[in-house]
Design a protein around this motif. Structure first.
Motif, PDB file in Angstrom:
ATOM      1  N   ASP A 147       0.846  -1.185   0.000  1.00 33.57           N
ATOM      2  CA  ASP A 147       0.000   0.000   0.000  1.00 33.57           C
ATOM      3  C   ASP A 147       0.882   1.237   0.000  1.00 33.57           C
ATOM      4  OD1 ASP A 147      -1.765   2.157   0.702  1.00 33.57           O
ATOM      5  OD2 ASP A 147      -3.176   0.681   1.505  1.00 33.57           O
ATOM      6  N   GLU A 148       0.568   2.178  -0.857  1.00 30.23           N
ATOM      7  CA  GLU A 148       1.366   3.395  -0.987  1.00 30.23           C
ATOM      8  C   GLU A 148       1.547   4.118   0.339  1.00 30.23           C
ATOM      9  OE1 GLU A 148       1.179   7.683  -3.413  1.00 30.23           O
ATOM     10  OE2 GLU A 148      -0.282   6.079  -3.824  1.00 30.23           O
ATOM     11  N   LYS A 149       0.525   4.080   1.204  1.00 28.91           N
ATOM     12  CA  LYS A 149       0.590   4.842   2.449  1.00 28.91           C
ATOM     13  C   LYS A 149       1.629   4.298   3.434  1.00 28.91           C
ATOM     14  CE  LYS A 149      -3.141   2.258   4.759  1.00 28.91           C
ATOM     15  NZ  LYS A 149      -4.500   2.354   5.348  1.00 28.91           N
ATOM     16  N   THR A 186       7.472   5.880   2.165  1.00 30.08           N
ATOM     17  CA  THR A 186       7.735   7.304   1.985  1.00 30.08           C
ATOM     18  C   THR A 186       7.541   7.675   0.510  1.00 30.08           C
ATOM     19  OG1 THR A 186      10.101   6.949   1.605  1.00 30.08           O
ATOM     20  CG2 THR A 186       9.385   7.320   3.888  1.00 30.08           C
ATOM     21  N   TRP A 207       8.430   5.345  -2.746  1.00 30.55           N
ATOM     22  CA  TRP A 207       7.312   4.817  -3.522  1.00 30.55           C
ATOM     23  C   TRP A 207       7.377   5.272  -4.980  1.00 30.55           C
ATOM     24  CZ3 TRP A 207       3.880   1.091  -3.233  1.00 30.55           C
ATOM     25  CH2 TRP A 207       2.771   1.105  -4.104  1.00 30.55           C
ATOM     26  N   THR A 218       6.827   4.500   6.479  1.00 31.67           N
ATOM     27  CA  THR A 218       6.163   5.583   7.186  1.00 31.67           C
ATOM     28  C   THR A 218       5.973   5.211   8.659  1.00 31.67           C
ATOM     29  OG1 THR A 218       3.973   4.693   6.692  1.00 31.67           O
ATOM     30  CG2 THR A 218       4.921   6.271   5.119  1.00 31.67           C
ATOM     31  N   GLU A 232       3.260   5.181  10.243  1.00 29.44           N
ATOM     32  CA  GLU A 232       2.067   4.346  10.355  1.00 29.44           C
ATOM     33  C   GLU A 232       2.415   2.874  10.215  1.00 29.44           C
ATOM     34  OE1 GLU A 232      -2.264   3.472   8.183  1.00 29.44           O
ATOM     35  OE2 GLU A 232      -0.979   5.105   7.458  1.00 29.44           O
TER      36      GLU A 232
END
Length: 323
Positions: free
Chosen positions: A69-71, A74, A78, A107, A109
């Motif tokens: 997932d892109e999220k 960083t 990406w 990230t 997250e």
């Protein structure tokens, strides 16, 4: 509270007289044979059955971590890996010192969720009387991610992210033919394990990412690339350097690059590590004769045994006389 577990993936490894025994007895027996498997590197079938057992019983806290997932990455990382060109990939890593590259990858997250997943898995194992496989013979606190459902997603990381970078960063170590990995998280905390001893990795290429939490100290240090003959040789002054750890930041380097980590002085630090391997490189390397070009030491030349003849002697009435 202990959960009623489904033993069907492992049932064929239970003797008939244990099939109907209480769960804690069956678990103790299975834990023993699984641990023995890891020590002796025994049957792959047994390991596959064990991981299937965990997949069918452990309820993941963050199943979304097992997707790309892109999220979770960083923007700089990406965008480069999505482009896929060597030109863009070369813009990601900065060579912190000869043979070690550093770049922002994950990230906060993702890092926080993976830490929560590791904590949840360890608590689940404790509640169900399961012994946790520790990452390796150097680190004794942490988990093997491949054991409980992360093998496929980390293998995808290997193919899409690590191998394309390693192909031009570390081609002399099989970076362009990586095909498998050992993925794990290690934990450092004062009173448990606060550092990592000086060692080389069981990998062709290593990816090491700091996950957190809040900590001080724990810098990773390097002391030069060595072949097996010179693994304990001294380091040249320009080979010795240290890198402070930052959350989400990755390091990539050869598994033959001697390294360790200094003790943390406060808090707790976790790192995600992938030992990336190449079956092609390992096979070719085992058949090669001669000294590898990447080791700066001179080849070890076997000492020739020279026969030194003794001076002739003559024995007369039990007395040795030199001739």
């Amino acid at each position: 509270m202990t959960q009623t577990l489904d033993f069907s993936p492992l049932s064929r490894y239970l003797p008939s007289d244990l099939q109907d025994q209480p769960q804690e007895i069956r678990l103790a027996y299975l834990a023993d044979i699984i641990r023995e498997h890891h020590v002796s590197h025994g049957s792959k079938d047994l390991y596959d059955a064990f991981t299937q057992f965990l997949l069918e019983n452990y309820p993941p806290k963050h199943p979304e971590l097992k997707t790309i997932d892109e999220k979770f990455f960083t923007p700089s990382f990406w965008n480069a890996v999505q482009d896929g060109s060597q030109k863009k990939l070369r813009e990601i890593p900065l060579e912190a010192s000869p043979g070690v590259w550093i770049f922002d990858m994950l990230t906060p997250e993702f890092c926080n969720k993976l830490i929560e997943e590791v904590d949840a898995f360890q608590q689940w194992c404790d509640a169900n009387l399961l012994r946790i496989h520790r990452p390796n013979n150097v680190n004794h606190y942490g988990v093997v991610l491949d054991d409980f459902g992360f093998y496929d997603i980390l293998q995808e990381w290997l193919k899409r992210f690590i191998k394309p970078m390693a192909a031009f960063l570390l081609p002399e170590f099989g970076g362009d033919s990586l095909d498998d990995h050992h993925g794990f998280v290690v934990e450092f905390e004062i009173g448990k394990e606060s550092d990592t001893n000086f060692h080389v990795d069981r990998s062709e290429v290593t990816l090491n990412v700091c996950l957190g939490k809040v900590f001080e100290g724990g810098d990773i240090y390097f002391s030069g690339v060595r072949c097996s003959d010179h693994i304990n040789g001294p380091a040249n002054p320009d080979e010795k350097f240290e890198i402070p750890r930052q959350i989400g930041q990755a390091l990539i380097y050869s598994g033959r690059h001697r390294n360790g980590s200094h003790p943390i002085t406060s808090g707790e630090r976790l790192s995600l590590t992938m030992w990336c391997r190449s079956s092609k490189f390992a096979q070719e390397n085992s058949q090669k004769k001669g000294h590898p070009s990447w080791c700066p030491f001179e080849p070890r030349i076997p000492e020739k045994r020279v026969h030194v003849p003794r001076d002739p002697v003559h024995i007369v009435d039990g007395v040795v006389e030199q001739l």
